[in-house]
Each structure stands twice: as structure tokens, then as C-alpha cells.
Design a protein around this motif. Structure first.
Motif, PDB file in Angstrom:
ATOM      1  N   ILE A 112       0.851  -1.196   0.000  1.00  0.00           N
ATOM      2  CA  ILE A 112       0.000   0.000   0.000  1.00  0.00           C
ATOM      3  C   ILE A 112       0.888   1.249   0.000  1.00  0.00           C
ATOM      4  CG2 ILE A 112      -1.787   1.260   1.286  1.00  0.00           C
ATOM      5  CD1 ILE A 112      -2.843  -1.390   0.317  1.00  0.00           C
ATOM      6  N   GLU A 113       1.913   1.210   0.873  1.00  0.00           N
ATOM      7  CA  GLU A 113       2.851   2.328   0.932  1.00  0.00           C
ATOM      8  C   GLU A 113       3.590   2.436  -0.409  1.00  0.00           C
ATOM      9  OE1 GLU A 113       4.899   3.474   4.933  1.00  0.00           O
ATOM     10  OE2 GLU A 113       6.324   2.333   3.754  1.00  0.00           O
ATOM     11  N   GLY A 114       3.923   1.272  -0.978  1.00  0.00           N
ATOM     12  CA  GLY A 114       4.604   1.235  -2.276  1.00  0.00           C
ATOM     13  C   GLY A 114       3.780   1.898  -3.359  1.00  0.00           C
ATOM     14  N   TRP A 115       2.466   1.623  -3.369  1.00  0.00           N
ATOM     15  CA  TRP A 115       1.585   2.242  -4.382  1.00  0.00           C
ATOM     16  C   TRP A 115       1.559   3.759  -4.213  1.00  0.00           C
ATOM     17  CZ3 TRP A 115      -2.749  -1.818  -3.250  1.00  0.00           C
ATOM     18  CH2 TRP A 115      -2.496  -2.966  -4.013  1.00  0.00           C
ATOM     19  N   ALA A 116       1.501   4.178  -2.949  1.00  0.00           N
ATOM     20  CA  ALA A 116       1.451   5.623  -2.691  1.00  0.00           C
ATOM     21  C   ALA A 116       2.725   6.297  -3.216  1.00  0.00           C
ATOM     22  CB  ALA A 116       1.290   5.882  -1.199  1.00  0.00           C
ATOM     23  N   PHE A 117       3.865   5.682  -2.909  1.00  0.00           N
ATOM     24  CA  PHE A 117       5.135   6.232  -3.401  1.00  0.00           C
ATOM     25  C   PHE A 117       5.162   6.224  -4.931  1.00  0.00           C
ATOM     26  CE2 PHE A 117       7.235   5.180   0.809  1.00  0.00           C
ATOM     27  CZ  PHE A 117       7.507   6.496   1.122  1.00  0.00           C
ATOM     28  N   MET A 118       4.618   5.156  -5.511  1.00  0.00           N
ATOM     29  CA  MET A 118       4.633   5.029  -6.963  1.00  0.00           C
ATOM     30  C   MET A 118       3.852   6.179  -7.608  1.00  0.00           C
ATOM     31  SD  MET A 118       3.601   1.778  -9.297  1.00  0.00           S
ATOM     32  CE  MET A 118       4.181   0.516  -8.254  1.00  0.00           C
ATOM     33  N   GLY A 119       2.715   6.523  -6.982  1.00  0.00           N
ATOM     34  CA  GLY A 119       1.912   7.647  -7.476  1.00  0.00           C
ATOM     35  C   GLY A 119       2.693   8.949  -7.411  1.00  0.00           C
ATOM     36  N   LEU A 120       3.411   9.139  -6.290  1.00  0.00           N
ATOM     37  CA  LEU A 120       4.185  10.378  -6.121  1.00  0.00           C
ATOM     38  C   LEU A 120       5.333  10.460  -7.137  1.00  0.00           C
ATOM     39  CD1 LEU A 120       4.394  10.572  -2.213  1.00  0.00           C
ATOM     40  CD2 LEU A 120       3.094  12.068  -3.727  1.00  0.00           C
ATOM     41  N   ILE A 121       6.012   9.337  -7.322  1.00  0.00           N
ATOM     42  CA  ILE A 121       7.121   9.318  -8.295  1.00  0.00           C
ATOM     43  C   ILE A 121       6.588   9.579  -9.691  1.00  0.00           C
ATOM     44  CG2 ILE A 121       8.807   7.842  -9.453  1.00  0.00           C
ATOM     45  CD1 ILE A 121       9.519   6.596  -7.050  1.00  0.00           C
ATOM     46  N   SER A 122       5.474   8.952  -9.981  1.00  0.00           N
ATOM     47  CA  SER A 122       4.867   9.105 -11.294  1.00  0.00           C
ATOM     48  C   SER A 122       4.515  10.576 -11.544  1.00  0.00           C
ATOM     49  CB  SER A 122       3.621   8.233 -11.335  1.00  0.00           C
ATOM     50  OG  SER A 122       3.290   7.966 -12.637  1.00  0.00           O
ATOM     51  N   MET A 123       4.000  11.218 -10.500  1.00  0.00           N
ATOM     52  CA  MET A 123       3.660  12.643 -10.599  1.00  0.00           C
ATOM     53  C   MET A 123       4.933  13.456 -10.854  1.00  0.00           C
ATOM     54  SD  MET A 123       1.489  15.220  -9.999  1.00  0.00           S
ATOM     55  CE  MET A 123       0.131  14.875  -8.904  1.00  0.00           C
ATOM     56  N   LEU A 124       5.972  13.158 -10.096  1.00  0.00           N
ATOM     57  CA  LEU A 124       7.215  13.931 -10.195  1.00  0.00           C
ATOM     58  C   LEU A 124       7.939  13.697 -11.520  1.00  0.00           C
ATOM     59  CD1 LEU A 124       9.348  15.748  -8.679  1.00  0.00           C
ATOM     60  CD2 LEU A 124      10.468  13.616  -8.036  1.00  0.00           C
ATOM     61  N   LEU A 125       8.017  12.436 -11.915  1.00  0.00           N
ATOM     62  CA  LEU A 125       8.851  12.117 -13.079  1.00  0.00           C
ATOM     63  C   LEU A 125       8.095  12.066 -14.396  1.00  0.00           C
ATOM     64  CD1 LEU A 125      11.239   9.307 -11.704  1.00  0.00           C
ATOM     65  CD2 LEU A 125      11.545  11.771 -11.660  1.00  0.00           C
ATOM     66  N   ALA A 126       6.780  11.871 -14.327  1.00  0.00           N
ATOM     67  CA  ALA A 126       6.060  11.671 -15.581  1.00  0.00           C
ATOM     68  C   ALA A 126       4.962  12.701 -15.858  1.00  0.00           C
ATOM     69  CB  ALA A 126       5.455  10.278 -15.587  1.00  0.00           C
ATOM     70  N   THR A 127       4.277  13.186 -14.828  1.00  0.00           N
ATOM     71  CA  THR A 127       3.152  14.099 -15.078  1.00  0.00           C
ATOM     72  C   THR A 127       3.613  15.555 -15.189  1.00  0.00           C
ATOM     73  OG1 THR A 127       1.825  12.591 -13.744  1.00  0.00           O
ATOM     74  CG2 THR A 127       0.820  14.696 -14.290  1.00  0.00           C
ATOM     75  N   LEU A 128       4.437  15.978 -14.224  1.00  0.00           N
ATOM     76  CA  LEU A 128       4.884  17.381 -14.217  1.00  0.00           C
ATOM     77  C   LEU A 128       5.728  17.769 -15.433  1.00  0.00           C
ATOM     78  CD1 LEU A 128       5.944  18.069 -10.483  1.00  0.00           C
ATOM     79  CD2 LEU A 128       3.963  18.958 -11.695  1.00  0.00           C
ATOM     80  N   PRO A 129       6.678  16.941 -15.848  1.00  0.00           N
ATOM     81  CA  PRO A 129       7.578  17.385 -16.918  1.00  0.00           C
ATOM     82  C   PRO A 129       6.930  17.394 -18.304  1.00  0.00           C
ATOM     83  CG  PRO A 129       8.129  15.165 -16.251  1.00  0.00           C
ATOM     84  CD  PRO A 129       7.055  15.620 -15.326  1.00  0.00           C
ATOM     85  N   PRO A 130       7.299  18.364 -19.127  1.00  0.00           N
ATOM     86  CA  PRO A 130       6.748  18.448 -20.495  1.00  0.00           C
ATOM     87  C   PRO A 130       7.527  17.529 -21.427  1.00  0.00           C
ATOM     88  CG  PRO A 130       8.195  20.292 -20.056  1.00  0.00           C
ATOM     89  CD  PRO A 130       8.227  19.451 -18.833  1.00  0.00           C
TER      90      PRO A 130
ATOM     91  N   LEU B 207      10.906  21.341 -11.274  1.00  0.00           N
ATOM     92  CA  LEU B 207      11.220  20.494 -10.099  1.00  0.00           C
ATOM     93  C   LEU B 207      11.588  19.068 -10.510  1.00  0.00           C
ATOM     94  CD1 LEU B 207       8.335  21.504  -7.662  1.00  0.00           C
ATOM     95  CD2 LEU B 207      10.745  22.137  -7.483  1.00  0.00           C
ATOM     96  N   SER B 208      11.186  18.702 -11.732  1.00  0.00           N
ATOM     97  CA  SER B 208      11.393  17.309 -12.128  1.00  0.00           C
ATOM     98  C   SER B 208      12.651  17.154 -12.972  1.00  0.00           C
ATOM     99  CB  SER B 208      10.184  16.826 -12.933  1.00  0.00           C
ATOM    100  OG  SER B 208      10.469  15.581 -13.498  1.00  0.00           O
ATOM    101  N   PRO B 209      13.479  16.146 -12.643  1.00  0.00           N
ATOM    102  CA  PRO B 209      14.681  15.923 -13.474  1.00  0.00           C
ATOM    103  C   PRO B 209      14.341  15.550 -14.913  1.00  0.00           C
ATOM    104  CG  PRO B 209      14.410  14.143 -11.871  1.00  0.00           C
ATOM    105  CD  PRO B 209      13.410  15.194 -11.523  1.00  0.00           C
ATOM    106  N   THR B 210      13.157  14.940 -15.092  1.00  0.00           N
ATOM    107  CA  THR B 210      12.766  14.526 -16.442  1.00  0.00           C
ATOM    108  C   THR B 210      12.614  15.743 -17.364  1.00  0.00           C
ATOM    109  OG1 THR B 210      11.447  12.892 -15.242  1.00  0.00           O
ATOM    110  CG2 THR B 210      11.238  12.896 -17.616  1.00  0.00           C
ATOM    111  N   THR B 211      12.248  16.887 -16.781  1.00  0.00           N
ATOM    112  CA  THR B 211      12.106  18.112 -17.576  1.00  0.00           C
ATOM    113  C   THR B 211      13.420  18.437 -18.298  1.00  0.00           C
ATOM    114  OG1 THR B 211      10.432  18.971 -16.090  1.00  0.00           O
ATOM    115  CG2 THR B 211      11.622  20.594 -17.415  1.00  0.00           C
ATOM    116  N   TYR B 212      14.524  18.274 -17.566  1.00  0.00           N
ATOM    117  CA  TYR B 212      15.835  18.599 -18.159  1.00  0.00           C
ATOM    118  C   TYR B 212      16.204  17.566 -19.227  1.00  0.00           C
ATOM    119  CZ  TYR B 212      15.545  21.635 -14.210  1.00  0.00           C
ATOM    120  OH  TYR B 212      15.080  22.579 -13.328  1.00  0.00           O
ATOM    121  N   SER B 213      15.831  16.315 -18.984  1.00  0.00           N
ATOM    122  CA  SER B 213      16.045  15.283 -20.017  1.00  0.00           C
ATOM    123  C   SER B 213      15.305  15.684 -21.291  1.00  0.00           C
ATOM    124  CB  SER B 213      15.509  13.925 -19.557  1.00  0.00           C
ATOM    125  OG  SER B 213      16.091  13.527 -18.360  1.00  0.00           O
TER     126      SER B 213
END
Lengths: 247, 307
Positions: A160-178, A196-202
Motif C-alpha cells: 500500500i505504501e509502495g503504491w502511494a510512493f509510486m503515485g508520487l514518483i509518477s507525478m514527479l517524473l512523468a506528469t509534471l515534466p513536459p 522540479l522534475s529531473p525529467t524536464t531537463y532530459s
């Protein structure tokens, strides 16, 4: 007894990729289709004008997905199967285990990378330098996503905690960056969130390399510096702060 | 023979402040099967997790087969294998694939790993299930596959945390037979809630309660250590036997149980034969030893005085 590192690496690839695909082929279809959904939406909405960016974006997202999938897989294996406990009490080291698991995610993503690579060759006429830059960006994105995935999986106490973290990571690395479109499409001040997301720079470096975005020299250096800095920080976090043996 | 030494072993779980182990001291030359028994929360799993290098103790020393497992865990990991409590097979791999990848993780070459996996499946008598996914296996067969993973390895010390929990009596008995075979060339350290299982299987038994190690030794050593190696059961509650030297327990309305020495058991038996009473004499069971050690058997003073 002489132990084979290659065997230890291949164990993770077999367990988390080959046997999963062999016994449940539907997983492979799902993995292949996942990044194409968004690519198609972007293609239709932009009337094809953003196809190049979207293909590169899908390649980067494949790397990010590897990290988030790894976190999910490792959390499941650790908490539900107690696999990590079995492996802690065995000769395999955490570095070899995670390297093998990271490889397994790459193996899982190979069909995806091949199809997207072919689309890139057909629709984006890029130079070898651009291709090398995109490959380097994908590698770094993969490295920080996987390290973050491993770190979080070792500190998640249950799924359950893993899913919650997964959602947060997904938000940070996949949703926020263009990733599938240029950052200029995001109005200020929301653009700062994307930074804020490293993926943005990628994404920015990759989009700049195919000429879709025009970054200044200092902008390129800054993007590389931030991407490398964040990647090394997350790698350090993954290596030094992950919990293999519990304290 | 594997020497296990623990000195002043403590484990406190930081967040909850729960004291799982309190000053555990042990020095034993273990062989065959060493079983840890105790009620829930006694510290069995914590103890096994520390011994198998999964968990660092709060303080104390643990030497397993000459290796300090607290400071040099990597030195013992070649020799150990563990099946944790509530562990299960990876659901997307067949029985054979589960064993095979575990062996590869331990560093075996592919061909050797395949041979060992097949041989372990044969030994366990589950070769026919080699290519089946875990969801198609019964609970007992799944547990046998788990045991096969560690059996097939080169590990000399095997930790099994509650390996028979939830199994039906037939599967449990089958697993006992396998463990009895395994112990010929490996040391098995297991935990269980089933006292008859511990009594049946173990060469040595360690009794833990509320984080403390109460006793350790063979069943006979435990019997001697409590001072009452025999249990006389009298099926005639009204019978009077003067001067009983032992622990008297009233089991029910008509049954009296006396824990005593061999000499006292002989004396009581003589008396009972003369009285033509129905009775039995047995070595004190592990269940009774366990309850005596944890203080759950209270002597019936009134009954003793009346007798």
C-alpha cells in the motif's frame, strides 16, 4: 565454490522479464502499448506537428516507466514474496541484485525501444550527435529512475505504501515534466513546477538536440548540470541509503 | 556440528520501542534440527532474522560457525539460506523456474543450477509439478517447492521460519520426513508454534518468552532442567497418595497429573498398582515443559494437600 556474477545478473533478468513475458505474454503487449497511447493523443491533438517531440518523449518516458515499474516490482517481491529477505541471507550483493533488476526492466522495454527507435529514424532526421545526446539522456533518465525506484522499494514497508510512493514518483517524473511537448507550452507560473522534475531537463536537452527547442549555450550547460547533479544524487541515495539489511 | 554463540543480545525496534530480545545468551554446538519455540511475540523471528544476517541487533554479539554475523555478515552468507515467515513463490514463474533463479542468484552456473533444481524436485517428490505456476499448486506443494529452493543450494545452515504453518496434517508429516532427511548433512534452525512438531523433529529446542531465552537443550535436557522428567496421570481423582514429592495438577474432575522424578514416579506407581487405580507414566511432554517454563502451569496446592 566459484560464484558467477553473470549468473547472478541473469537471475534477475530471467525472474523479472523473460519468465514473466514467457508465462504471461499479455504483460508484454501492455508494456508495448503503454507509451503509444499518449503519443497518439499528442499526434492527433497537434495535427501531427508534435510527432517528433512526442516520439522522443515516448523514448524518455519508457526509461521513466522502467524506474517506476522497478519500484513496483521490487516492493511486491520484497513485501509479498519476502524475496529480499531470502536474498539478503545469500551470497548475492545488493548492487548485483539491483543491476540485474534494472537490466530486466531494459529487457522488458526492448520491444518498445525498438519500435520507437524505428519511428524516430523514419520521422526524425537526426544527426549522429543528436542520436548520441538522446541516448545519453535516456541512460541518465534510466539511471535516476531506477535508483529512485530501488531506494523507495527498500523503505516501503508494504505494498500500500509502495503504491502511494509510486503515485508520487509518477507525478514527479512523468506528469509534471513536459516530455511530449515543449516546456514553452506550459504557462508561467506553472512552468516552475515542471522545473522540479529531473525529467524536464532530459526532455529539454533531447528536444533541443533535434532542433525543436532552442536553448542558449548557458541553458544547455545548466540543463546538463542539473540533470547530471540530480542523477548522481539519486544514484548516491540508491547506493548509500537503500535498506538491504534492516537496522 | 555448528557452534552458535550469542552474548548479551538485545533488539529494540526503534519506532515502536518494542523490546523483541532482552539479553539473550547462548553457547551451543548445534546439529540436526534446532527449533525455537515460544508464543507470538516471544522473539523467535527476530532471533532467526539476526542469525541469518537480515537484521542488525541493537547490541550484543552473535557468532555463527566462527563468523561474527553482526560485523561480517557477508562472510557467512555463502553458508546460509533462509525461508522467511509468510514467504511465497513468485507467482509468474513455474516451480522449477522459482528454484532455478534462486540458485542463479546464489551464483551457480546455469547448467549446474538446472541439474540441482531438477534433483531437488525429485528429492521432494514434486517433479510432476515442475512446470506448473504456483496458483495451480496446493499449499503443501508450494511449501515443498519453497523448501526445495534452499535444499538445492549449497548452504550448510538452513533457517526456516514457521515452515509448516497452515499445512494440513498429511503435508506437515511429509515435510517432517523431508526435514529429517535434510538434517543429515545440514543444520536446520526452525521456528514453530506446534510443540508436537518441535518434539518430533528437534535435536535441540530453545524456549523463548517475551524476548528472553528461557532454556535450550535436547528434550531430555529440558526435562531434567525443570526437575520433573516424568508425568504420572491418574484417572481417579478421589485417590489419596500421601507425601507426594512433585507438582500436582488437576486436569479435570477425574484426572490428576503429577510431574515428578523417576524415583517418585516409581513410588507412586507402586502405590497405584496396589490400589488397582488406572494410571499412565510418560516422560514429561514438551507441551508441559513449555507451559511450566513460561509459568502457565500452576500447581493445585489444595489437591496436593488433600492427597
Amino acid at each position: 565454490m566459484k560464484r558467477s556474477r553473470l549468473s547472478q545478473l541473469s537471475a534477475s533478468v530471467l525472474a523479472n522479464a523473460i519468465y514473466a513475458m514467457q508465462n504471461f505474454p499479455v504483460m508484454l503487449i501492455n508494456t508495448i502499448l503503454a507509451p503509444f497511447g499518449f503519443l497518439l493523443i499528442i499526434f492527433f491533438v497537434s495535427h501531427g506537428t508534435l510527432l517528433n517531440v512526442a516520439i522522443i518523449g515516448a523514448l524518455i518516458m519508457t526509461m521513466v516507466t522502467s524506474g517506476t515499474s522497478l519500484q513496483g516490482d521490487l516492493t511486491h517481491l520484497k513485501n509479498d514474496m519476502k524475496l529480499q529477505d531470502m536474498l539478503v541471507s545469500s551470497p548475492v550483493s545488493p548492487i548485483i541484485y539491483i543491476a540485474g533488476m534494472a537490466l530486466s526492466e531494459i529487457v522488458f522495454s526492448i520491444p518498445n525501444i525498438v519500435v520507437l527507435g524505428l519511428l524516430a529514424v523514419v520521422f526524425i532526421h537526426m544527426s549522429y550527435v543528436s542520436a548520441a545526446i538522446i541516448a545519453a539522456v535516456m541512460l541518465l533518465t534510466f539511471a535516476f529512475s531506477v535508483s529512485l525506484g530501488f531506494f523507495i522499494s527498500t523503505i516501503s514497508r508494504d505494498i500500500i505504501e509502495g503504491w502511494a510512493f509510486m503515485g508520487l514518483i509518477s507525478m514527479l517524473l512523468a506528469t509534471l515534466p513536459p516530455v511530449y511537448y515543449p516546456i514553452t507550452y506550459i504557462p508561467l507560473p506553472f512552468r516552475y513546477l515542471a522545473y522540479l522534475s529531473p525529467t524536464t531537463y532530459s526532455a529539454m536537452i533531447a528536444q533541443n538536440s533535434i532542433g525543436f527547442l532552442s536553448l542558449s549555450s548557458s541553458g544547455i550547460y545548466l540543463s546538463w548540470t542539473i540533470l547530471l547533479g540530480i542523477s548522481f544524487f539519486i544514484l548516491f541515495l540508491g547506493i548509500k541509503r537503500s535498506r538491504w539489511r534492516e537496522g | 556440528m555448528v557452534r552458535i554463540i550469542c552474548k548479551g543480545l538485545y533488539k529494540t525496534y526503534d519506532k515502536a520501542g518494542t523490546k523483541a530480545l532482552k539479553n539473550v545468551n547462548l553457547d551451543i554446538d548445534a546439529k540436526g534440527i534446532l527449533t525455537l519455540i515460544g508464543r507470538n511475540g516471544a522473539g523467535k523471528t527476530t532471533f532467526i532474522r539476526i542469525l541469518s544476517t537480515q537484521l542488525k541487533p541493537t547490541r550484543g554479539k552473535v557468532i555463527l560457525d566462527g563468523v561474527d554475523v553482526v560485523s561480517q555478515p557477508e562472510k557467512i552468507r555463502n553458508k546460509i539460506a533462509v525461508i522467511p515467515q509468510d514467504s511465497s513463490l513468485v507467482p509468474w514463474m513455474t516451480a522449477k523456474q522459482n528454484i532455478l533463479v534462486y540458485l542463479l542468484w546464489r551464483g551457480f552456473k546455469y547448467k549446474d543450477a538446472v541439474k540441482r533444481a531438477e534433483s531437488a524436485l525429485d528429492t521432494m517428490g514434486i517433479r510432476e509439478y515442475a512446470d506448473k505456476l504456483p496458483r495451480k499448486l496446493s499449499g503443501g506443494t508450494r511449501r515443498k517447492v519453497m523448501v526445495a529452493t534452499v535444499l538445492s543450494s549449497e548452504a550448510e545452515i538452513i533457517f526456516l521460519d514457521e515452515p509448516t504453518t497452515g499445512l494440513d496434517p498429511v503435508s506437515r508429516r511429509e515435510l517432517w520426513n523431508i526435514l529429517n532427511k535434510m538434517k543429515e548433512d545440514k543444520l536446520i534452525i526452525l521456528t514453530t508454534h506446534y510443540l508436537e512438531e518441535a518434539e518430533e523433529l528437534s535435536d535441540d529446542i530453545a524456549v523463548l518468552d517475551r524476548g528472553r531465552l528461557l532454556r535450550v537443550g535436547s528434550i531430555n535436557q529440558l526435562r531434567k532442567s525443570i526437575g520433573y522428567p516424568y508425568a504420572v496421570r491418574i484417572f481417579d481423582g478421589g485417590l489419596k497418595i500421601p507425601g507426594i514429592r512433585g507438582k500436582v495438577i488437576k486436569k479435570d474432575k477425574d484426572t490428576l497429573q503429577i510431574f515428578c522424578t523417576e524415583k517418585e514416579a516409581d513410588r507412586i506407581a507402586d502405590r497405584l498398582i496396589r490400589s488397582k487405580a488406572r494410571f499412565s507414566i510418560n516422560p514429561t511432554s514438551l507441551e508441559d515443559i513449555f507451559y511450566m517454563l513460561i509459568g502457565d502451569i500452576k500447581e493445585d496446592i489444595h489437591e496436593k494437600e488433600q492427597a
